[in-house]
Scaffold this motif. Sequence first.
Motif, PDB file in Angstrom:
ATOM      1  N   CYS A  80      32.304 -14.559  -5.440  1.00 32.63           N
ATOM      2  CA  CYS A  80      31.334 -15.311  -5.838  1.00 32.63           C
ATOM      3  C   CYS A  80      31.615 -16.482  -6.800  1.00 32.63           C
ATOM      4  N   ARG A  81      30.981 -17.733  -6.887  1.00 30.50           N
ATOM      5  CA  ARG A  81      31.186 -18.521  -7.747  1.00 30.50           C
ATOM      6  C   ARG A  81      31.198 -18.240  -9.068  1.00 30.50           C
ATOM      7  N   SER A  82      30.209 -17.466  -9.526  1.00 32.80           N
ATOM      8  CA  SER A  82      30.147 -16.929 -10.916  1.00 32.80           C
ATOM      9  C   SER A  82      31.458 -15.930 -11.547  1.00 32.80           C
ATOM     10  N   VAL A  83      32.034 -15.443 -10.614  1.00 33.67           N
ATOM     11  CA  VAL A  83      33.484 -14.632 -10.880  1.00 33.67           C
ATOM     12  C   VAL A  83      34.499 -15.561 -11.096  1.00 33.67           C
ATOM     13  N   ILE A  84      34.602 -16.727 -10.292  1.00 39.28           N
ATOM     14  CA  ILE A  84      35.537 -17.819 -10.553  1.00 39.28           C
ATOM     15  C   ILE A  84      35.325 -18.396 -11.905  1.00 39.28           C
ATOM     16  N   GLU A  85      34.014 -18.484 -12.206  1.00 38.67           N
ATOM     17  CA  GLU A  85      33.755 -19.145 -13.467  1.00 38.67           C
ATOM     18  C   GLU A  85      33.759 -18.264 -14.553  1.00 38.67           C
ATOM     19  N   GLY A  86      34.125 -17.149 -14.521  1.00 45.37           N
ATOM     20  CA  GLY A  86      34.526 -16.150 -15.507  1.00 45.37           C
ATOM     21  C   GLY A  86      33.444 -14.772 -15.701  1.00 45.37           C
ATOM     22  N   GLN A  87      32.519 -14.844 -14.959  1.00 49.06           N
ATOM     23  CA  GLN A  87      31.462 -13.498 -14.921  1.00 49.06           C
ATOM     24  C   GLN A  87      32.549 -12.272 -14.533  1.00 49.06           C
ATOM     25  N   PRO A  88      32.182 -11.193 -15.303  1.00 54.47           N
ATOM     26  CA  PRO A  88      32.936 -10.124 -14.557  1.00 54.47           C
ATOM     27  C   PRO A  88      32.844  -9.533 -13.392  1.00 54.47           C
ATOM     28  N   VAL A  89      33.879  -8.884 -12.796  1.00 54.61           N
ATOM     29  CA  VAL A  89      33.812  -8.320 -11.574  1.00 54.61           C
ATOM     30  C   VAL A  89      33.329  -6.722 -11.994  1.00 54.61           C
ATOM     31  N   LEU A  90      32.133  -6.483 -11.299  1.00 56.31           N
ATOM     32  CA  LEU A  90      31.508  -5.266 -11.542  1.00 56.31           C
ATOM     33  C   LEU A  90      31.589  -4.380 -10.102  1.00 56.31           C
ATOM     34  N   VAL A  91      31.909  -4.952  -9.059  1.00 59.08           N
ATOM     35  CA  VAL A  91      31.725  -4.387  -7.825  1.00 59.08           C
ATOM     36  C   VAL A  91      33.211  -5.003  -6.746  1.00 59.08           C
ATOM     37  N   ALA A  92      33.867  -3.981  -6.719  1.00 58.94           N
ATOM     38  CA  ALA A  92      35.239  -4.255  -5.624  1.00 58.94           C
ATOM     39  C   ALA A  92      34.951  -3.391  -4.317  1.00 58.94           C
ATOM     40  N   THR A  93      35.339  -4.178  -3.317  1.00 62.45           N
ATOM     41  CA  THR A  93      35.280  -3.156  -2.217  1.00 62.45           C
ATOM     42  C   THR A  93      36.490  -3.934  -1.396  1.00 62.45           C
ATOM     43  N   HIS A  94      37.225  -2.609  -0.815  1.00 58.05           N
ATOM     44  CA  HIS A  94      38.264  -2.770   0.028  1.00 58.05           C
ATOM     45  C   HIS A  94      37.952  -2.501   1.305  1.00 58.05           C
ATOM     46  N   TYR A  95      37.634  -3.599   2.224  1.00 57.02           N
ATOM     47  CA  TYR A  95      36.989  -3.354   3.500  1.00 57.02           C
ATOM     48  C   TYR A  95      37.911  -2.557   4.417  1.00 57.02           C
ATOM     49  N   GLU A  96      37.463  -1.544   5.229  1.00 55.43           N
ATOM     50  CA  GLU A  96      38.201  -0.724   6.123  1.00 55.43           C
ATOM     51  C   GLU A  96      38.730  -1.635   7.502  1.00 55.43           C
ATOM     52  N   ASP A  97      37.561  -2.429   7.795  1.00 55.96           N
ATOM     53  CA  ASP A  97      37.910  -2.950   9.287  1.00 55.96           C
ATOM     54  C   ASP A  97      39.038  -3.939   9.314  1.00 55.96           C
ATOM     55  N   ASP A  98      39.304  -4.521   8.320  1.00 48.89           N
ATOM     56  CA  ASP A  98      40.388  -5.778   8.191  1.00 48.89           C
ATOM     57  C   ASP A  98      41.297  -5.622   6.863  1.00 48.89           C
ATOM     58  N   ASP A  99      41.096  -4.579   6.142  1.00 50.66           N
ATOM     59  CA  ASP A  99      41.796  -4.246   4.992  1.00 50.66           C
ATOM     60  C   ASP A  99      41.739  -5.445   4.042  1.00 50.66           C
ATOM     61  N   SER A 100      40.595  -6.274   3.928  1.00 50.54           N
ATOM     62  CA  SER A 100      40.267  -7.291   3.180  1.00 50.54           C
ATOM     63  C   SER A 100      39.617  -6.693   1.846  1.00 50.54           C
ATOM     64  N   TRP A 101      39.540  -7.653   0.939  1.00 53.45           N
ATOM     65  CA  TRP A 101      39.028  -7.369  -0.322  1.00 53.45           C
ATOM     66  C   TRP A 101      37.668  -8.304  -0.810  1.00 53.45           C
ATOM     67  N   GLY A 102      36.849  -7.791  -1.579  1.00 55.31           N
ATOM     68  CA  GLY A 102      35.644  -8.571  -2.133  1.00 55.31           C
ATOM     69  C   GLY A 102      35.578  -7.980  -3.544  1.00 55.31           C
ATOM     70  N   PHE A 103      35.278  -9.187  -4.268  1.00 58.03           N
ATOM     71  CA  PHE A 103      35.169  -9.118  -5.908  1.00 58.03           C
ATOM     72  C   PHE A 103      33.892  -9.705  -6.270  1.00 58.03           C
ATOM     73  N   MET A 104      32.895  -8.951  -6.607  1.00 60.50           N
ATOM     74  CA  MET A 104      31.472  -9.349  -7.179  1.00 60.50           C
ATOM     75  C   MET A 104      31.148  -9.230  -8.467  1.00 60.50           C
ATOM     76  N   ASP A 105      30.149  -9.839  -8.762  1.00 57.24           N
ATOM     77  CA  ASP A 105      29.364  -9.645 -10.182  1.00 57.24           C
ATOM     78  C   ASP A 105      28.156  -8.657  -9.947  1.00 57.24           C
ATOM     79  N   GLU A 106      27.266  -8.622 -10.807  1.00 51.10           N
ATOM     80  CA  GLU A 106      26.197  -7.767 -10.640  1.00 51.10           C
ATOM     81  C   GLU A 106      25.129  -8.130  -9.930  1.00 51.10           C
TER      82      GLU A 106
END
Length: 97
Positions: free
Chosen positions: A16-42
């Motif tokens: 999300c934009r806020s993570v790129i702008e410096g907010q901390p990553v508080l949720v990380a997901t390693h998706y099983e269906d395509d092995d991709s990743w997601g990094f989100m704030d709260e």
Amino acid sequence: MSWKFDQAPNVACITCRSVIEGQPVLVATHYEDDDSWGFMDEAPANMTTALVVAMSEVVNRHPDLDEIASLPPGWSATRIAVGQPWLKKQDDWNSES
């Protein structure tokens, strides 16, 4: 710094934009269906601020993510703040909440 994730630095991830702008990553997901990743704030997921970027764009801004680089596909990790321990759990996308 050596790359610790199972995907190459130039592979796309969801964030999300806020993570790129410096907010901390508080949720990380390693998706099983395509092995991709997601990094989100709260903040709740919001399609108006969602971004698809190279993994290196997030990991270079948040090098503490190396702590969860070995998270298996189908798992998520959450924490309440930077410096706090990651809580890891296997995702169950088929269960009803």
